[in-house]
Scaffold this active site. Structure first.
Site: not given
Length: 216
Positions: A87-89, A95
């Site tokens: 996952n990325h922010p 992102a």
């Protein structure tokens, strides 16, 4: 010879040749964040040295999430589990994971959502399917080849597509309930092997009789 979940290469041809592209996961996996049940196998196009990296490339020994695979799961070549560590922010305008490039700030992403991925028992995952983070796949489900599974899959349904949608149930609701109660995948392997005809024919009455006899 009885099946043994500790066998690395469980397929041997009549001429004695061993097929090294099919492995029992329990025998080959050594990863602190992956748990595989008995007799679950992975088949690749060529022999692989690192099965964990092949099926779950973003699941690291230090990851927060886990991948749990039940008994008698059948995983075809090129299946990929995209786990939560990929996952990325996504709360801001970008992102891009800037903080992973600095040892002092890489831990700042520890508050990203981390969810375990769970595969039930007797699940068949077709070639090239992708399982996204945090998905739970129910017992007896079938995932069509090249599907992208973005949400939970109910027991004993067939799903396919991108994103994967339900194609149909494998059995009626009562039969599904009966199978979930029977949990044949937890039977001793000698009992299973002695009653393959009943398992392969969907004879629920026969399976109930076998279970009753085994418990008596």
């Amino acid at each position: 010879m009885p099946l043994d979940p500790a066998t690395r290469f469980p397929v041997t041809l009549p001429d004695g040749r061993t097929i090294e592209t099919t492995v029992f996961l329990k025998a080959v996996l050594d990863h602190p964040r992956i748990e595989a049940g008995s007799f679950s196998y992975y088949s690749s196009h060529a022999p692989l040295d690192d099965i964990a990296s092949a099926i779950a490339p973003y699941l690291y020994p230090h990851s927060n999430e886990k991948l749990t695979i039940g008994n008698f799961v059948q995983i075809a070549a090129s299946v990929t589990f995209i786990t939560s560590s990929a996952n990325h922010p996504m709360g801001g305008v970008t992102a891009f994971p800037f903080r992973i490039f600095d040892p002092a700030t890489i831990g700042d992403y520890a508050d990203l959502p981390f969810k375990d991925t769970v595969v039930g028992n007797d699940v068949w995952i077709g070639s090239g399917a992708t399982i996204m983070p945090g998905v739970t796949i129910g017992d007896g489900a079938i995932i069509a080849a090249a599907s992208v599974v973005t949400r939970d899959v109910a027991p004993y349904v067939i799903v396919g597509g991108n994103p994967a949608e339900v194609i149909r149930k494998r059995f009626d609701d009562q039969t599904i309930a009966d199978l979930l109660a029977l949990r044949w995948w937890d039977w001793p392997i000698d009992v299973i092997m002695a009653h393959l005809t009943a398992l392969e024919s969907s004879d629920i009455a026969a399976l109930k009789a076998i279970a009753a006899k085994a418990q008596s």
